[in-house]
Each structure stands twice: as C-alpha cells, then as structure tokens.
Design an enzyme around this catalytic site. Structure first.
Site, short mmCIF file in Angstrom:
data_model
loop_
_atom_site.label_atom_id
_atom_site.label_comp_id
_atom_site.label_asym_id
_atom_site.label_seq_id
_atom_site.Cartn_x
_atom_site.Cartn_y
_atom_site.Cartn_z
N CYS A 5 0.86 -1.18 0.00
CA CYS A 5 0.00 0.00 0.00
C CYS A 5 0.90 1.23 0.00
O CYS A 5 1.66 1.46 0.94
CB CYS A 5 -0.93 0.01 1.21
SG CYS A 5 -1.83 1.57 1.36
N CYS A 8 0.47 3.60 3.00
CA CYS A 8 1.08 3.06 4.23
C CYS A 8 2.58 3.34 4.21
O CYS A 8 3.15 3.75 5.22
CB CYS A 8 0.85 1.55 4.32
SG CYS A 8 -0.73 1.07 5.02
N ASP A 31 -0.14 15.87 -3.20
CA ASP A 31 -0.51 14.88 -4.22
C ASP A 31 0.55 14.89 -5.33
O ASP A 31 1.03 15.95 -5.74
CB ASP A 31 -1.89 15.22 -4.79
CG ASP A 31 -2.50 14.06 -5.57
OD1 ASP A 31 -3.51 13.51 -5.10
OD2 ASP A 31 -1.96 13.71 -6.64
N HIS A 47 -3.76 1.69 8.23
CA HIS A 47 -4.40 1.35 6.97
C HIS A 47 -5.91 1.21 7.14
O HIS A 47 -6.39 0.34 7.87
CB HIS A 47 -3.83 0.05 6.40
CG HIS A 47 -4.38 -0.29 5.06
ND1 HIS A 47 -3.94 0.33 3.90
CD2 HIS A 47 -5.37 -1.13 4.68
CE1 HIS A 47 -4.62 -0.15 2.88
NE2 HIS A 47 -5.50 -1.04 3.33
N ASN A 84 -13.13 10.32 -2.25
CA ASN A 84 -13.67 9.35 -3.19
C ASN A 84 -13.76 8.00 -2.47
O ASN A 84 -12.77 7.50 -1.95
CB ASN A 84 -12.75 9.23 -4.41
CG ASN A 84 -12.69 10.53 -5.20
OD1 ASN A 84 -13.69 11.23 -5.35
ND2 ASN A 84 -11.51 10.88 -5.69
N GLY A 90 -14.40 7.00 -8.18
CA GLY A 90 -13.10 7.50 -8.61
C GLY A 90 -11.96 7.18 -7.67
O GLY A 90 -10.85 7.68 -7.86
N HIS A 95 -6.42 3.35 0.33
CA HIS A 95 -6.05 3.75 1.69
C HIS A 95 -6.69 5.13 1.83
O HIS A 95 -6.36 6.05 1.07
CB HIS A 95 -4.52 3.79 1.84
CG HIS A 95 -4.03 4.21 3.18
ND1 HIS A 95 -3.05 3.52 3.88
CD2 HIS A 95 -4.34 5.29 3.96
CE1 HIS A 95 -2.80 4.14 5.02
NE2 HIS A 95 -3.57 5.23 5.09
N HIS A 97 -8.09 8.69 2.07
CA HIS A 97 -7.43 9.99 2.01
C HIS A 97 -8.46 11.07 1.72
O HIS A 97 -9.43 10.84 1.00
CB HIS A 97 -6.33 10.01 0.93
CG HIS A 97 -6.78 9.46 -0.39
ND1 HIS A 97 -6.87 8.09 -0.63
CD2 HIS A 97 -7.19 10.06 -1.53
CE1 HIS A 97 -7.30 7.89 -1.87
NE2 HIS A 97 -7.51 9.07 -2.44
N HIS A 99 -8.77 14.60 -0.08
CA HIS A 99 -8.13 15.58 -0.96
C HIS A 99 -8.46 16.99 -0.43
O HIS A 99 -9.61 17.27 -0.08
CB HIS A 99 -8.70 15.49 -2.38
CG HIS A 99 -8.46 14.19 -3.07
ND1 HIS A 99 -7.41 14.00 -3.95
CD2 HIS A 99 -9.11 13.00 -3.04
CE1 HIS A 99 -7.45 12.76 -4.44
NE2 HIS A 99 -8.49 12.14 -3.90
#
Ligand code: 5GP
Ligand code: ZN
Length: 111
Positions: A5, A8, A31, A47, A84, A90, A95, A97, A99
């Site tokens: 991952c 991770c 990003d 995770h 997402n 999308g 894992h 997150h 945005h």
C-alpha cells in the site's frame, strides 16, 4: 500497515516524503499529480481502505482537524475537500485519504 500500500509506505516513512503537517495518527502530504495549485492528501497512518471502513470517531475527528490545521499552516482560507469512496466514485488508492485543493476556481455542482 498493509503490504504494497503506497500510502502506508509514505505515512510510515518507508518512502521518504515531506509532510506538510503531521498529527499523532495522520499525515498530510502533496498529491503527486496535483489537480490545483495546492493539492494535499490527508491520510491516517493506520491502513483504512476507504471511508466505509472508518469506524473510529476519534480518528474521524483527527482527520478533519488535520485538514484544518494543514490549511491554516499554509494560509489557505478557501479550499475544496473531496473523499472518493469506492471505484465507482473515482477512488484509485485504497487507503483512505481526504483531498484538499486550493488556489483556483471550483465549479459547483461538481462534475
Ligand atoms: P483517489 O483517486 O484514490 O481519490 O486519489 C488518489 C490520489 O493519490 C491521486 O490524486 C493521485 O495523484 C495520488 N497519488 C497516487 N500515488 C501517489 C504517490 O505515490 N504519492 C503521492 N504523493 N500521491 C499519489
Ligand atoms: Zn495503507
């Protein structure tokens, strides 16, 4: 820690990265393929595949606190946050997150 991952590995320092902000259980980094002049990812160190699998209310709160703290640290007042959840929405990295995007105009309703 989940093997293979990418988030991770970033969150736990296996891939050296610069963190914009870090709290006890979260990290914030840029990003790799930014969709706005500022594009951050707020990520739990543990995770968690997606928002569906997130059940700890304290971690939920800490993730949003980290959104706010990172934005404040960068002096960003107006920002778009996106989560997402699932391939159909999308999600490409499984894992969790958040945005955080800023520095351009954002349309609404979102496409
Ligand atoms: P998703 O589509 O899952 O909501 O978003 C995944 C995001 O992770 C994308 O915006 C993509 O650019 C970003 N990303 C994928 N791999 C990496 C990486 O190795 N490092 C960083 N910093 N971002 C990544
Ligand atoms: Zn992970």
């Amino acid at each position: 820690m989940s093997e293979n991952c990418i988030f991770c590995k970033i969150a736990n320092g296996e891939i050296p990265s610069q963190f914009v902000y870090e709290s006890k259980n979260t990290v914030v980094f840029n990003d790799i393929n930014p969709q706005a002049p500022t594009h951050l990812l707020v990520v739990p160190k543990a995770h968690v595949e997606s928002l569906r699998e997130l059940s700890d209310p304290a971690l939920m709160a800490e993730l949003l606190e980290s959104v706010k703290a990172a934005a404040e640290k960068l002096g960003i007042k107006d920002y778009r946050t996106v989560i997402n959840t699932g391939r159909g929405a999308g999600q490409e990295v499984f894992h969790l997150h958040i945005h955080v995007m800023a520095g351009r105009e954002f349309g609404w309703p979102a496409g």
